[in-house]
Scaffold this motif. Structure first.
Motif, mmCIF file in Angstrom:
data_model
loop_
_atom_site.group_PDB
_atom_site.id
_atom_site.type_symbol
_atom_site.label_atom_id
_atom_site.label_comp_id
_atom_site.label_asym_id
_atom_site.label_seq_id
_atom_site.Cartn_x
_atom_site.Cartn_y
_atom_site.Cartn_z
ATOM 1 N N THR A 154 -14.462 -17.938 23.549
ATOM 2 C CA THR A 154 -15.382 -18.906 22.937
ATOM 3 C C THR A 154 -14.669 -20.227 22.681
ATOM 4 N N ILE A 155 -13.427 -20.158 22.215
ATOM 5 C CA ILE A 155 -12.636 -21.382 21.998
ATOM 6 C C ILE A 155 -12.458 -22.128 23.316
ATOM 7 N N LYS A 156 -12.154 -21.396 24.368
ATOM 8 C CA LYS A 156 -11.985 -22.017 25.689
ATOM 9 C C LYS A 156 -13.260 -22.718 26.131
ATOM 10 N N GLU A 157 -14.401 -22.065 25.929
ATOM 11 C CA GLU A 157 -15.674 -22.655 26.344
ATOM 12 C C GLU A 157 -15.967 -23.944 25.578
ATOM 13 N N ILE A 158 -15.638 -23.981 24.292
ATOM 14 C CA ILE A 158 -15.835 -25.198 23.499
ATOM 15 C C ILE A 158 -14.928 -26.311 24.013
ATOM 16 N N CYS A 159 -13.683 -25.975 24.289
ATOM 17 C CA CYS A 159 -12.738 -26.980 24.795
ATOM 18 C C CYS A 159 -13.164 -27.506 26.162
ATOM 19 N N LEU A 160 -13.687 -26.629 27.008
ATOM 20 C CA LEU A 160 -14.167 -27.069 28.327
ATOM 21 C C LEU A 160 -15.389 -27.971 28.186
ATOM 22 N N ALA A 161 -16.325 -27.568 27.341
ATOM 23 C CA ALA A 161 -17.554 -28.354 27.174
ATOM 24 C C ALA A 161 -17.268 -29.732 26.596
ATOM 25 N N VAL A 200 -11.488 -36.520 23.380
ATOM 26 C CA VAL A 200 -11.682 -35.503 22.340
ATOM 27 C C VAL A 200 -10.361 -34.821 21.982
ATOM 28 N N VAL A 201 -10.131 -34.744 20.672
ATOM 29 C CA VAL A 201 -8.987 -34.018 20.118
ATOM 30 C C VAL A 201 -9.549 -32.809 19.377
ATOM 31 N N SER A 202 -9.331 -31.615 19.900
ATOM 32 C CA SER A 202 -9.790 -30.392 19.246
ATOM 33 C C SER A 202 -8.666 -29.817 18.396
ATOM 34 N N PHE A 203 -9.036 -29.130 17.314
ATOM 35 C CA PHE A 203 -7.980 -28.521 16.508
ATOM 36 C C PHE A 203 -8.371 -27.136 16.012
ATOM 37 N N LEU A 204 -7.340 -26.294 15.883
ATOM 38 C CA LEU A 204 -7.442 -24.927 15.366
ATOM 39 C C LEU A 204 -6.447 -24.799 14.225
ATOM 40 N N LEU A 205 -6.928 -25.049 13.006
ATOM 41 C CA LEU A 205 -6.029 -25.099 11.853
ATOM 42 C C LEU A 205 -6.702 -24.486 10.627
ATOM 43 N N PRO A 206 -5.921 -23.835 9.762
ATOM 44 C CA PRO A 206 -6.452 -23.449 8.448
ATOM 45 C C PRO A 206 -6.514 -24.689 7.550
ATOM 46 N N THR A 227 -28.893 -22.169 21.338
ATOM 47 C CA THR A 227 -29.675 -21.176 22.074
ATOM 48 C C THR A 227 -28.817 -20.352 23.016
ATOM 49 N N THR A 228 -27.525 -20.627 23.069
ATOM 50 C CA THR A 228 -26.600 -19.792 23.835
ATOM 51 C C THR A 228 -25.495 -19.341 22.894
ATOM 52 N N GLY A 229 -24.678 -18.403 23.333
ATOM 53 C CA GLY A 229 -23.637 -17.884 22.470
ATOM 54 C C GLY A 229 -22.623 -18.933 22.057
ATOM 55 N N ARG A 230 -22.263 -19.827 22.970
ATOM 56 C CA ARG A 230 -21.295 -20.879 22.638
ATOM 57 C C ARG A 230 -21.981 -21.983 21.827
ATOM 58 N N PRO A 231 -21.372 -22.423 20.729
ATOM 59 C CA PRO A 231 -22.039 -23.411 19.883
ATOM 60 C C PRO A 231 -22.404 -24.689 20.640
ATOM 61 N N LYS A 232 -23.534 -25.281 20.249
ATOM 62 C CA LYS A 232 -23.864 -26.627 20.701
ATOM 63 C C LYS A 232 -22.940 -27.595 19.972
ATOM 64 N N LEU A 233 -22.622 -28.707 20.607
ATOM 65 C CA LEU A 233 -21.711 -29.679 20.015
ATOM 66 C C LEU A 233 -22.490 -30.896 19.542
ATOM 67 N N ALA A 234 -22.558 -31.053 18.224
ATOM 68 C CA ALA A 234 -23.303 -32.167 17.625
ATOM 69 C C ALA A 234 -22.371 -33.357 17.457
#
Length: 624
Positions: A123-130, A88-94, A212-219
Motif C-alpha cells: 500500500t505504501i508503494k502504491e501511494i508513492c507511485l501514485a 512530492v516528498v513522502s514521509f514515514l515517521l512517528p 473507492t479503491t483500497g489505496r487511499p485517494k490523495l487529496a
C-alpha cells in the motif's frame, strides 16, 4: 493582541463574515505562518517531545528559533537534492520533532505527503507511485519499528525516487540514502537557498483519504487552503487560545488534524506543541499520565477521537490540577452521548464535538465554545466556509428543508481544489463549486449539522477511515464467493470495527475461519481485518442488483444489541430488537422489553441505558 468575537450562534458567524476574508488572513502560505509565529518570541518553546509518559517532565525541547532554523535547513536539503515546487516528498515517521521539520520544510521546498507507517509495504508503494514521490523520508532502523524494513522492500520499485532521507540513521550516499543528522548541518539555517516565492495556489500537501479503491485517494491542498484554515481556526477559538499557550498533540502526524489543529495553528501564534510520545495516544504510559501531563505543561486544549475519551474514563484524575484545560476537541467519528456526558461529569472538562475532512483541510463544522453544545450534533459551519445539505429530486438538486436528510456539501477558502489523480474528481463536484463530502446529514432550525450516515460507506474505526473495498476486493478472488460486503459493527470503544457478510456460490463449503485467515494475508491494513465473518444465504440487493448495505448495517446493530442485552438475564421475560430506517437518525433501534415481575421498570431501564448508551446508535425503549 487581537481580540475576537465570541461565537454562540449562527448570527455571530454572520457578523464575523461582514469583514472580508482578505482582511482576516494574515499569511498566504505555511512558511510565512511559521515565520510569523517564530518572530513573536524566538526563545520560547515550540516543541516538547515526551519520549515516555513516565518521563513527561523531561522532554526534548525545541525553541521557536531552532524550529524555524531546522525548517530552513530541511527545505534547503530537499532543494539541493532537486525538489522543486511540483515535486512530492513522502514521509514515514512517528510523532517526532523531526516530523515537523520534514512536514513544513517539504512544504517550503515542494509538496509534503504524509503516509501512515502502519500500512503494509504494498500500500505504501502504491501511494508513492501514485504521488510520483521524488524523496522518501523515513525512520531508520529502530527497536520495535519496521519502517526501515518497509522502505528497503519498496525502494527499488519507485521509478521517480531520487533519494531516501534516513532519520536517526547513517548515510549510504552511494545507495542514494542520506542520514538526516549527518547532512543537515551543511545547509543554511537562516534563509531559503531556493529564494522561492510561494504562490498561494501552489499545492502544499497531499493527504491520503479513503476512497473507492483500497489505496487511499490523495487529496491535494494548496498553501492558501492551509493558511485560510488557520485564519478560520483563530476565529473559532477566539481569545480562548493565546500567544505562547501549550497544546497537546497525541494524534498521528500523518493525520490532518494533528498537523493543523495541534501543529500549524499553535506554531503560527508562537504556541507550544507538546508531542505525547512517538506513539501518541497509542502509548499506554501517556494515557496513564495524561492528567499529570496537562498539569505540568498547563495545556489549554487537546484534540482527540472518541476512543481516547473512552480510555480516559478509566484513568483516575486524582489530585492533578487540569484547570488550565479550556476544552477538548473530539471528531473523526461519532461520539456517544453517554461517553460525552460521563467524561464531562468525571473530568469537569468541556468537550467540543466537530466535523472535518481532509478535503476541507481540517474543520467544516463545530459546536460553539460559548453557545449551546448539542450533544450528538457536529455543530454549526465554521466562519467563511459555507455548508449546505442537498437532496436529489427528479434528477435535479435542491437544498434540503430543515431536518431533511441529504448530501452534506461544502464550499469555501479551506476546501481543496481536487484530488491529485483526476479520475477521483469525477462526480464529486456540484454546480457552483460545491464539494460533495459523501456524508449524509440534516441541518436543524439553528443551523446545527447532524450526521446520519455515510454515502461513501466508509468504516470509521477510532477515527481511522477504512475503505470496505480493501476487504471486499480480495474476497472476490475466491472462486467460492458470490457476494461480499463489509460494514462497521458498533463498538463502544472504537465506534465501529469492520465485519464482513459473505454469500457463497451454490455448493461452496468455505468456512468463516478460512475467510478470516485469507484476509489476514491479503488486507493491507491490520485495522481493516474483519473481526467477524457472517456467511448468509442471500445478500440484500437493490432492484438493479447492487448490494444494499443499509440492510446489513441494521442487521449488525440488531446482533450487537441482542448480544449485549442478553446480560439482563432473568430480569426480563423477553427482549425483541428491531432496527429500522429513520428519516432523522438514519437508523433507529426499537427495543421491546417484557420485564420479569420481580424487577422494576426503572431498574431495567437504567441498566439498558448503561448497556446501550456506550453506542452512537439511537434507540427507543418500549416496556411491554
Amino acid at each position: 493582541m487581537e481580540h475576537y468575537r465570541k461565537i454562540s450562534t449562527l448570527a455571530d458567524i454572520e457578523v464575523i463574515e461582514k469583514v472580508p476574508f482578505e482582511e482576516r488572513i494574515k499569511a498566504l502560505n505555511t512558511y510565512e505562518l511559521i515565520r510569523q509565529g517564530s518572530s513573536i518570541n524566538p526563545d520560547a518553546p515550540a516543541i516538547s517531545l515526551i519520549l515516555s509518559g513516565d518521563q513527561y517532565a523531561n522532554p526534548l525541547q525545541i525553541k521557536h528559533k531552532e524550529f524555524l532554523a531546522k525548517v530552513h535547513q530541511t527545505a534547503n536539503l530537499l532543494h539541493d537534492i532537486g525538489v522543486r515546487s511540483h515535486d512530492v516528498v513522502s514521509f514515514l515517521l512517528p510523532n517526532l520533532h523531526y516530523t515537523h521539520y520534514v512536514i513544513w520544510g517539504s512544504e517550503v521546498a515542494g509538496i509534503t505527503n504524509p503516509i501512515n507507517p502502519l500500512l503494509e509495504p504494498q500500500t505504501i508503494k502504491e501511494i508513492c507511485l501514485a504521488s510520483k514521490t521524488k524523496v522518501l523520508v523515513a525512520l531508520g532502523e529502530f527497536p520495535g519499528s519496521d519502517i526501515w524494513e518497509k522502505v528497503i522492500s519498496i525502494k527499488k520499485d519507485l521509478p521517480d525516487l531520487k533519494a531516501v532521507i534516513r532519520v536517526m540513521g547513517p548515510s549510504e550516499e552511494k545507495e542514494g540514502i542520506f542520514g538526516y543528522d549527518e547532512v543537515i548541518t551543511r545547509y543554511n539555517d537562516d534563509k531559503l537557498d531556493s529564494k522561492r516565492l510561494i504562490d498561494p495556489q501552489d499545492i502544499a500537501s497531499i493527504y491520503g483519504t479513503a476512497g473507492t479503491t483500497g489505496r487511499p485517494k490523495l487529496a491535494a491542498r494548496t498553501h492558501y487552503n492551509e493558511a485560510a484554515m488557520i485564519a478560520i481556526v483563530k476565529l473559532i477559538f477566539g481569545d480562548e487560545v493565546q500567544i505562547g499557550d501549550s497544546v497537546l498533540c497525541g494524534l498521528p502526524l500523518f493525520h490532518a488534524n494533528a498537523t493543523m489543529a495541534t501543529g500549524l495553528f499553535p506554531f503560527s501564534i508562537g504556541g507550544h506543541v507538546v508531542l505525547l510520545s512517538p506513539m501518541g495516544y497509542r502509548d499506554p504510559s501517556i494515557m496513564k499520565n495524561f492528567y499529570k501531563i496537562v498539569e505540568h505543561y498547563k495545556s489549554v486544549f487537546f484534540s482527540c477521537v472518541p476512543t481516547i475519551l473512552s480510555v480516559l474514563l478509566d484513568i483516575p484524575k486524582q489530585d492533578a490540577d487540569i484547570s488550565s484545560l479550556r476544552f477538548g476537541i473530539c471528531g473523526a467519528a461519532p461520539l456517544s452521548v453517554d461517553i460525552f456526558k460521563r467524561f464531562e461529569d468525571q473530568s469537569g472538562m468541556k468537550i467540543i464535538e466537530g466535523y472535518g475532512l481532509t478535503e476541507g483541510t481540517l474543520c467544516s463544522s463545530i459546536n460553539p465554545l460559548h453557545g449551546e453544545r448539542k450533544v450528538g450534533s457536529v455543530g454549526m459551519r465554521v466562519p467563511y466556509q459555507d455548508m449546505k445539505v442537498f437532496v436529489e429530486d427528479m434528477d435535479t438538486l435542491r437544498e434540503a428543508e430543515i431536518d431533511e436528510i441529504g448530501s452534506v456539501c461544502i464550499k469555501g477558502p479551506n476546501v481543496f481544489p481536487g484530488y491529485f489523480e483526476n479520475e477521483h474528481n469525477q462526480g464529486v463536484w456540484l454546480d457552483g463549486g460545491w464539494f460533495n463530502t459523501g456524508d449524509l446529514g440534516r441541518k436543524d432550525a439553528d443551523g446545527y449539522l447532524w450526521l446520519t450516515g455515510r454515502k461513501k460507506d466508509l468504516i470509521i474505526r477510532g477515527g481511522h477511515n477504512i475503505d470496505p473495498a480493501i476487504i471486499e476486493d480480495p474476497l472476490y478472488s475466491l472462486s467460492e464467493v458470490k457476494f461480499a460486503a463489509a460494514v462497521g459493527r458498533p463498538d463502544p470503544h472504537a465506534g465501529e470495527i469492520p465485519v464482513v457478510y459473505v454469500q457463497l456460490k451454490e455448493g461452496a463449503m468455505l468456512r468463516s475461519d478460512q475467510i478470516i485467515d485469507f484476509l489476514r494475508e491479503k488486507v493491507g491494513e491490520k485495522a481493516a481485518i474483519p473481526k467477524e465473518v457472517f456467511i448468509i444465504d442471500e445478500m440484500p440487493l437493490t432492484p438493479v442488483g447492487k448490494i444494499f448495505k443499509p440492510t446489513l448495517r441494521r442487521d449488525i446493530i440488531k446482533r450487537v444489541f441482542e448480544k449485549d442485552l442478553a446480560s439482563l438475564g432473568d430480569m426480563v421475560k423477553s427482549i425483541e430488537v428491531k432496527v429500522l430506517e429513520d428519516k432523522v437518525y438514519g437508523s433507529l433501534a426499537i427495543i421491546s422489553v417484557k420485564p420479569a415481575a420481580s424487577d422494576s421498570v426503572e431498574v431495567i431501564t437504567d441498566k439498558i441505558k448503561k448497556i446501550l448508551g456506550r453506542y452512537t446508535v439511537k434507540y427507543q425503549l418500549d416496556m411491554l
